[in-house]
Design a protein around this motif. Structure first.
Motif, PDB file in Angstrom:
ATOM      1  N   GLY A   1     -82.138  60.855   8.711  1.00  0.00           N
ATOM      2  CA  GLY A   1     -81.100  60.201   7.837  1.00  0.00           C
ATOM      3  C   GLY A   1     -81.640  59.053   6.735  1.00  0.00           C
ATOM      4  O   GLY A   1     -82.199  58.305   5.926  1.00  0.00           O
ATOM      5  N   GLU A   2     -83.764  59.262   7.006  1.00  0.00           N
ATOM      6  CA  GLU A   2     -84.761  58.231   6.953  1.00  0.00           C
ATOM      7  C   GLU A   2     -85.669  58.715   5.191  1.00  0.00           C
ATOM      8  O   GLU A   2     -85.973  60.333   5.037  1.00  0.00           O
ATOM      9  CB  GLU A   2     -85.781  58.566   7.585  1.00  0.00           C
TER      10      GLU A   2
ATOM     11  N   ARG B   1     -80.967  72.706   0.857  1.00  0.00           N
ATOM     12  CA  ARG B   1     -79.724  71.597   0.422  1.00  0.00           C
ATOM     13  C   ARG B   1     -78.743  72.046   1.390  1.00  0.00           C
ATOM     14  O   ARG B   1     -77.653  71.445   0.926  1.00  0.00           O
ATOM     15  CB  ARG B   1     -78.708  71.890  -1.134  1.00  0.00           C
ATOM     16  N   LYS B   2     -79.045  73.071   1.992  1.00  0.00           N
ATOM     17  CA  LYS B   2     -77.940  73.187   2.980  1.00  0.00           C
ATOM     18  C   LYS B   2     -78.788  73.369   4.345  1.00  0.00           C
ATOM     19  O   LYS B   2     -79.566  73.518   4.885  1.00  0.00           O
ATOM     20  CB  LYS B   2     -77.651  74.463   2.977  1.00  0.00           C
ATOM     21  N   ARG B   3     -78.788  71.753   4.670  1.00  0.00           N
ATOM     22  CA  ARG B   3     -79.779  71.017   5.440  1.00  0.00           C
ATOM     23  C   ARG B   3     -79.915  71.655   7.050  1.00  0.00           C
ATOM     24  O   ARG B   3     -80.933  72.120   7.486  1.00  0.00           O
ATOM     25  CB  ARG B   3     -79.565  69.462   5.409  1.00  0.00           C
ATOM     26  N   LEU B   4     -78.300  71.914   7.804  1.00  0.00           N
ATOM     27  CA  LEU B   4     -78.500  72.827   9.265  1.00  0.00           C
ATOM     28  C   LEU B   4     -79.408  74.605   8.672  1.00  0.00           C
ATOM     29  O   LEU B   4     -80.064  74.606   9.208  1.00  0.00           O
ATOM     30  CB  LEU B   4     -77.521  72.733   9.268  1.00  0.00           C
ATOM     31  N   ALA B   5     -78.792  74.271   7.808  1.00  0.00           N
ATOM     32  CA  ALA B   5     -79.772  76.560   7.566  1.00  0.00           C
ATOM     33  C   ALA B   5     -81.048  76.383   7.629  1.00  0.00           C
ATOM     34  O   ALA B   5     -82.070  77.355   7.550  1.00  0.00           O
ATOM     35  CB  ALA B   5     -79.059  76.956   6.621  1.00  0.00           C
ATOM     36  N   HIS B   6     -81.134  75.760   6.658  1.00  0.00           N
ATOM     37  CA  HIS B   6     -82.822  75.265   5.724  1.00  0.00           C
ATOM     38  C   HIS B   6     -84.057  74.830   7.289  1.00  0.00           C
ATOM     39  O   HIS B   6     -84.416  75.249   7.593  1.00  0.00           O
ATOM     40  CB  HIS B   6     -82.216  73.882   5.699  1.00  0.00           C
TER      41      HIS B   6
ATOM     42  N   ARG C   1     -88.387  66.234   9.742  1.00  0.00           N
ATOM     43  CA  ARG C   1     -87.670  65.515  11.022  1.00  0.00           C
ATOM     44  C   ARG C   1     -86.806  64.206  10.843  1.00  0.00           C
ATOM     45  O   ARG C   1     -86.009  63.623  10.969  1.00  0.00           O
ATOM     46  CB  ARG C   1     -88.214  65.732  12.406  1.00  0.00           C
ATOM     47  N   LYS C   2     -88.187  63.589  10.058  1.00  0.00           N
ATOM     48  CA  LYS C   2     -87.470  61.721   9.782  1.00  0.00           C
ATOM     49  C   LYS C   2     -86.242  62.429   8.668  1.00  0.00           C
ATOM     50  O   LYS C   2     -85.666  61.056   8.446  1.00  0.00           O
ATOM     51  CB  LYS C   2     -88.836  61.338   9.296  1.00  0.00           C
ATOM     52  N   ILE C   3     -86.054  62.428   7.390  1.00  0.00           N
ATOM     53  CA  ILE C   3     -85.488  63.281   6.576  1.00  0.00           C
ATOM     54  C   ILE C   3     -84.015  63.507   7.859  1.00  0.00           C
ATOM     55  O   ILE C   3     -82.939  62.876   7.688  1.00  0.00           O
ATOM     56  CB  ILE C   3     -86.131  64.435   5.651  1.00  0.00           C
ATOM     57  N   TYR C   4     -84.038  64.481   8.141  1.00  0.00           N
ATOM     58  CA  TYR C   4     -83.131  64.801   9.090  1.00  0.00           C
ATOM     59  C   TYR C   4     -82.061  63.862   9.535  1.00  0.00           C
ATOM     60  O   TYR C   4     -80.889  63.831   9.876  1.00  0.00           O
ATOM     61  CB  TYR C   4     -83.288  66.030   9.881  1.00  0.00           C
TER      62      TYR C   4
END
Length: 125
Positions: free
Chosen positions: A95-96, A25-30, A90-93
């Motif tokens: 915004g998709e 849930r911590k996008r950048l760290a993940h 990458r798509k989720i990152y």
């Protein structure tokens, strides 16, 4: 001695992957942790290939013990799934969010296969 090095790296990769899953849930760290995990795992596979000729051994599937064939199957599937994980991630990152459910299902499968690869590695060492 090299077997200990490979098993140690594999252990650290599994630990790092687990941390990445926990921090999903911590996008950048993940993203950073999982990217590092995947890269390190691919480097480990390259190390094993260069030191043992693992691909040549795996190609002799009919002569190999079943546990080795199972281990190789888990490892190959894990690597293939890494590609899908990177693609959907990458798509989720960006915004998709349409691939979020697929990414989660692939993630559970990839993580499970990596754990199974880790476990079976002790039987083929």
């Amino acid at each position: 001695m090299e077997q200990i090095l490979f098993q140690t790296q594999s252990t650290l990769i599994v630990i790092l992957m687990t941390i990445g899953v926990i921090l999903r849930r911590k996008r950048l760290a993940h993203v950073r942790i999982m990217g590092t995990t995947i890269a390190w795992d691919l480097i480990l596979i390259l190390q094993i290939e260069l030191s043992r000729g693992a691909i040549a051994k795996a190609a002799g599937a009919m002569r190999n013990p079943m546990i080795l064939n199972i281990h190789v199957s888990f490892a190959v599937l894990t690597v293939l799934l890494y590609g899908f994980m990177i693609y959907t991630g990458r798509k989720i990152y960006k915004g998709e969010t349409t691939d979020r459910s697929l990414h989660k299902k692939l993630g559970i499968t990839t993580y499970t296969l990596r754990i199974l690869t880790y476990i079976t590695s002790y039987f083929v060492a």
